[in-house]
Write an enzyme that holds these catalytic residues in place. Structure first.
Site, PDB file in Angstrom:
ATOM      1  N   ASP A  24       0.638  -1.191  -0.012  1.00  0.00           N
ATOM      2  CA  ASP A  24      -0.195  -0.050   0.128  1.00  0.00           C
ATOM      3  C   ASP A  24       0.849   1.334  -0.133  1.00  0.00           C
ATOM      4  O   ASP A  24       2.141   1.017   0.444  1.00  0.00           O
ATOM      5  CB  ASP A  24      -0.933   0.067   1.373  1.00  0.00           C
ATOM      6  N   ASP A  26      -0.301   5.280   0.879  1.00  0.00           N
ATOM      7  CA  ASP A  26      -0.564   6.358   1.821  1.00  0.00           C
ATOM      8  C   ASP A  26      -0.532   5.639   3.145  1.00  0.00           C
ATOM      9  O   ASP A  26      -1.429   4.673   3.423  1.00  0.00           O
ATOM     10  CB  ASP A  26      -1.925   6.919   1.489  1.00  0.00           C
ATOM     11  N   ASP A 227      -1.362  -0.494   6.161  1.00  0.00           N
ATOM     12  CA  ASP A 227      -1.532   0.241   7.351  1.00  0.00           C
ATOM     13  C   ASP A 227      -2.934   0.168   7.560  1.00  0.00           C
ATOM     14  O   ASP A 227      -3.309   0.596   9.019  1.00  0.00           O
ATOM     15  CB  ASP A 227      -1.298   1.640   7.323  1.00  0.00           C
TER      16      ASP A 227
END
Length: 351
Positions: A24, A26, A227
């Protein structure tokens, strides 16, 4: 795995067990214009060890080349990695079901139109429709999406035209705070219709499957890093992949402690540099998990490295919850545990 890969890798690192990483962006590699500390260096080291890296993002607004340009600006080396977006996953889904050059209404940023063009479909905007009968509609995030476009999505979906949503993220992180994401815009259309879109982004498996196909790796030899428990980790589980949750973004230690089922990752680390350290699987708890303190949270072991202490805390919380024991849900108490584990001061992302 080739002999060259075997001889070049550090055999004591978590990533040594894998041929490909789906990562991922961001909250993992960057936060807006700024790189997460240690993330760029980790990506470059992993790629140098001939482990394929695919950056997979739900954000459909930007084409992959624009995302790649941002990564290079941050210092990611120009080889050994690729970018895959939910717009591409939507285009791939339709390319398997529509004839070549089929007209498709593209709602969202330039990433949506470009992905459709790349698979041989013809993207049209609302202004281009006139008498053209589109065969599908793709709805992705775009900062200039209008009421007229949302209304047209609803009209078409109500008539039975295939409606594909790139993702259902309700909000998007910005410098000024959370802003409506594609999921909020999809919800607006759904509120006015009885139609339901086909969703290709996380937490579904399609984006992971597309990224893994580009890597050319097996499920068993691919790990996903993210995250967010509800998108990155749940999506990895749906795709049959091992996963690493990094605590540098949206999901915090308390969220992980209370995670259940498909939202429980295989590994956890403070940040992406955990790929280059030895990893302890969370599905293999220690024989003597850390006991609960009087405050209702696991005691942080006094010895060991951060990875081992973090593993002990998480597995202790899961063991207690699975046994029906009460674990504290007090946010400040869990923040104190984060401080003890050296996680204090990590900026919390919103997506």
């Amino acid at each position: 795995m080739t002999e060259n890969r075997q001889t070049r890798r550090r055999t004591d690192s978590l990533v040594a067990a894998y041929d490909g990483v789906i990562c991922d962006l961001d909250g993992v590699v960057y936060r807006g214009p700024t790189a997460v500390p240690g993330a760029v260096e980790t990506v470059n080291e992993v790629a140098a060890d001939q482990v394929g890296v695919a950056f997979a993002t739900n954000n459909a607004s930007r084409p992959p080349d624009e995302v790649a340009a941002h990564l290079r600006e941050l210092g990611v080396d120009g080889h050994g990695w690729s970018v895959v977006t939910s717009s591409q996953a939507a285009a791939a889904y339709l390319a398997q079901r529509l004839r070549t050059h089929a007209p498709v209404l593209a709602v969202g940023g330039p990433g949506v139109s470009k992905a459709l063009t790349e698979v041989g479909l013809v993207p049209l905007r609302v202004r281009d429709l006139t008498d053209t009968r589109v065969e599908a509609v793709v709805q992705g995030l775009g900062v200039d999406v209008t009421w007229r476009e949302l209304a047209e999505v609803g009209y078409l979906a109500q008539r039975g035209v295939t409606w594909v949503a790139t993702n259902l993220d309700l909000f998007l992180p910005t410098a000024d705070g959370p802003a409506p994401g594609n999921g909020a815009l999809v919800a607006a259309v759904r509120a006015a219709t009885s139609a339901v879109p086909h969703v290709v982004g996380k937490p579904g498996p399609a984006l992971f499957d597309l990224a893994r196909a580009g890597l050319g790796t097996s499920r068993e030899r691919t790990i996903a890093c993210g995250d967010r428990l509800d998108t990155d980790i749940a999506g990895a589980t749906a795709a049959g992949l091992d996963s690493l949750l990094v605590l540098s973004g949206a999901s915090r230690l308390q969220d992980l402690a209370f995670a259940t089922g498909p939202q429980r990752p295989t590994y956890v680390a403070a940040d992406l540099s955990g790929l280059r350290r030895s990893g302890l699987r969370l599905d293999a708890p220690p024989p003597d998990p850390a006991p609960l303190a009087p405050t209702g949270v696991p005691r942080v072991p006094a010895g060991g490295d951060q990875s081992g202490r973090l593993h002990a805390v998480v597995t202790a919380a899961w063991t207690a919850l699975d046994a029906g024991l009460a674990v504290s849900a007090d946010r400040e108490t869990w923040q104190a545990v984060e401080q003890q584990l050296g996680l204090a001061g990590v900026p919390v992302a919103v997506a």
